[in-house]
Write an enzyme that holds these catalytic residues in place. Structure first.
Site, PDB file in Angstrom:
ATOM      1  N   CYS A 248       0.951  -1.209   0.109  1.00  0.00           N
ATOM      2  CA  CYS A 248       0.136   0.011  -0.251  1.00  0.00           C
ATOM      3  C   CYS A 248       0.661   1.262  -0.135  1.00  0.00           C
ATOM      4  O   CYS A 248       1.593   1.720   1.055  1.00  0.00           O
ATOM      5  CB  CYS A 248      -1.051   0.308   1.068  1.00  0.00           C
ATOM      6  SG  CYS A 248      -1.963   1.481   0.976  1.00  0.00           S
TER       7      CYS A 248
ATOM      8  N   CYS B 253      -1.676   6.349  -0.959  1.00  0.00           N
ATOM      9  CA  CYS B 253      -2.009   7.706  -0.593  1.00  0.00           C
ATOM     10  C   CYS B 253      -0.851   8.215   0.209  1.00  0.00           C
ATOM     11  O   CYS B 253       0.069   8.184  -0.174  1.00  0.00           O
ATOM     12  CB  CYS B 253      -3.281   8.075   0.113  1.00  0.00           C
ATOM     13  SG  CYS B 253      -4.032   6.885   1.481  1.00  0.00           S
ATOM     14  N   SER B 254      -1.075   8.661   1.354  1.00  0.00           N
ATOM     15  CA  SER B 254      -0.160   9.065   2.317  1.00  0.00           C
ATOM     16  C   SER B 254       0.659   8.089   3.249  1.00  0.00           C
ATOM     17  O   SER B 254       1.378   8.424   4.191  1.00  0.00           O
ATOM     18  CB  SER B 254      -0.564  10.108   3.214  1.00  0.00           C
ATOM     19  OG  SER B 254      -1.528   9.764   4.128  1.00  0.00           O
ATOM     20  N   CYS B 255       0.521   6.794   2.989  1.00  0.00           N
ATOM     21  CA  CYS B 255       0.961   5.796   3.946  1.00  0.00           C
ATOM     22  C   CYS B 255       2.390   5.275   3.747  1.00  0.00           C
ATOM     23  O   CYS B 255       2.680   4.337   4.258  1.00  0.00           O
ATOM     24  CB  CYS B 255      -0.127   4.630   4.167  1.00  0.00           C
ATOM     25  SG  CYS B 255      -0.477   3.809   2.358  1.00  0.00           S
TER      26      CYS B 255
END
Lengths: 213, 126
Positions: A113, A116-118
Site C-alpha cells: 500500500c 495515498c499518504s501511508c
C-alpha cells in the site's frame, strides 16, 4: 500561494484515502495535462523513477545499519520507530506512526500500500512505480510467495511470510536480518548492504560479496 | 525524456535542489511537479528562461508574503509557477485547475483506504 479558494475540511474518520492539498493540486495538473495530451503519465513515471532511489533509502539504510550494531537502538526502533528515527540527527524527521517490523529466521515481513499518504518516503525514498500498481497490492496479499519470487527472492517453505497493509495511521519499515559475514563492520559499511526493497520486504540486503571492496 | 534532460533543466533553472547526480526531492509530489515541468518544456509550452523568470517572480511574491526562504518551500513555488504558466499559456485555466482539484478531493473522500483513487465523471458533480 497562488490559490485563495477555501479548503473545506471533511470529518476524517480515516477509513477513506487522504491526499494533502499539495498532492491534490499536482494530481489536478497531471490529469488535465494528460487529458489534453501535453504529458504522458508513463513518461512522468519514468522521470520519477529515476529519482526514487535517492535520498530516502539512504536515510532508511542508516537506520537499519544502526539497529544492526546497536542493541539499545534496535529495541527503541521496535518499540517506537518514529521516536527512534527522529533521535538520529542526520535523518529527515519522519511522520507519526512509523512501525518497524523485524525479520527473523522464522518470519519474513512484506509491506503493501502506497496509494495515498501511508508510504514512509522519509526513510524509503519515492515509492517505486511498481509498488503503486494495483496488481502488486492485491497479489501481495493473496500470493506473497509468488510476488517475492517475481523479485527473485525465494524463501524456505517453513518461513512464515507476514504481509502488512499500511493504513492511514500506520506506516511500516521492515528491519531485515543482518547478513552473515559482516562481523565487525562499521555502520557506514553495513548501510551499503541495505537496499530499498529490503526495507519494503520485496528483497533481501545485499551479500557482503556483492559489495565492491 | 531522460536524465540528461533533467540535468539540463536543473542547470537552466536557478535554485533547483541537487547533488552530484542531479535534482533531489524530499517528497514524491516534488518529483512529479518537476517531471511535469520537464514534459511541458519538451512540448515547447515554455522556454527555461521563461520558466526561471516566472519562478523567480513567484518566489519574490511568496517572500513578500512571509515565506521563510529556507529552500524548504522551493517546490511549493515550483507548483505555483506551473499553475500560473499553464493558465497564462491557455493550457488550463485557474477555474479548471480548481475544478479538477475539487474532483480529486471528492474521489479521495469516497475511496476506502488501500484502494486506488480514481477520478470518475461523478466526482465533478459536487
Amino acid at each position: 500561494m497562488a490559490h485563495d479558494h477555501d479548503h473545506h475540511h471533511h470529518d476524517h474518520d480515516h477509513d477513506h484515502s487522504e491526499l494533502s492539498e499539495t498532492q491534490l493540486r499536482v494530481r489536478a495538473l497531471e490529469t488535465i495535462l494528460t487529458e489534453k495530451g501535453y504529458v504522458d503519465p508513463k513518461a512522468l513515471d519514468a522521470i520519477v523513477e529515476m529519482y526514487e532511489t535517492k535520498i530516502g533509502p539512504r536515510n532508511g539504510a542508516a537506520v537499519i545499519a544502526k539497529a544492526w550494531t546497536d542493541p539499545a537502538f534496535k529495541k527503541a526502533l521496535l518499540d517506537d520507530a518514529t521516536k527512534a528515527v527522529n533521535t538520529l540527527g542526520h535523518v529527515a524527521r519522519v511522520g507519526d506512526h512509523l512501525i518497524a517490523v523485524e525479520n527473523t529466521p522464522q518470519r519474513h515481513n512484506m509491506v503493501v500500500c502506497t496509494l495515498c499518504s501511508c508510504y514512509p518516503w522519509e526513510v524509503l525514498g519515492l515509492p517505486p512505480v511498481w509498488y503503486k500498481a494495483a496488481p502488486y497490492r492485491s497479489r501481495a496479499v493473496k500470493d506473497p510467495r509468488g510476488v517475492l519470487a517475481d523479485f527473485g527472492v525465494t524463501l524456505p517453505k517453513d518461513i512464515e511470510i507476514r504481509v502488512w497493509d499500511s493504513t492511514a495511521e500506520t506506516r511500516f519499515l521492515v528491519l531485515p536480518m543482518r547478513p552473515a559475514g559482516t562481523d565487525g563492520w562499521s555502520e557506514d559499511k553495513l548501510a551499503e548492504l541495505v537496499t530499498r526493497d529490503s526495507m519494503i520486504g520485496t528483497g533481501l540486503p545485499k551479500n557482503p560479496t556483492e559489495l565492491k571492496s | 525524456m531522460d536524465s540528461a534532460a533533467a540535468l539540463k533543466a536543473a542547470h537552466a533553472v536557478p535554485g533547483v535542489p541537487q547533488d552530484d547526480d542531479g535534482p533531489v526531492f524530499k517528497e514524491p509530489w516534488q518529483a512529479q511537479a518537476f517531471a511535469i515541468a520537464l514534459a511541458l518544456h519538451e512540448r515547447g509550452v515554455f522556454t527555461w528562461n521563461e520558466w526561471a523568470a516566472t519562478l523567480g517572480d513567484e518566489i519574490k511574491r511568496a517572500q513578500a508574503a512571509g515565506d521563510p526562504d529556507t529552500g524548504e518551500t522551493y517546490y511549493m513555488h515550483w507548483l505555483a509557477t506551473l499553475e500560473r504558466l499553464v493558465a497564462e499559456k491557455g493550457v488550463a485555466s485557474r477555474e479548471m485547475l480548481t475544478e479538477y482539484r475539487d474532483a480529486w478531493d471528492h474521489a479521495c473522500d469516497r475511496t476506502p483506504h488501500g484502494k486506488p483513487i480514481e477520478l470518475t465523471p461523478a466526482d465533478f458533480a459536487h
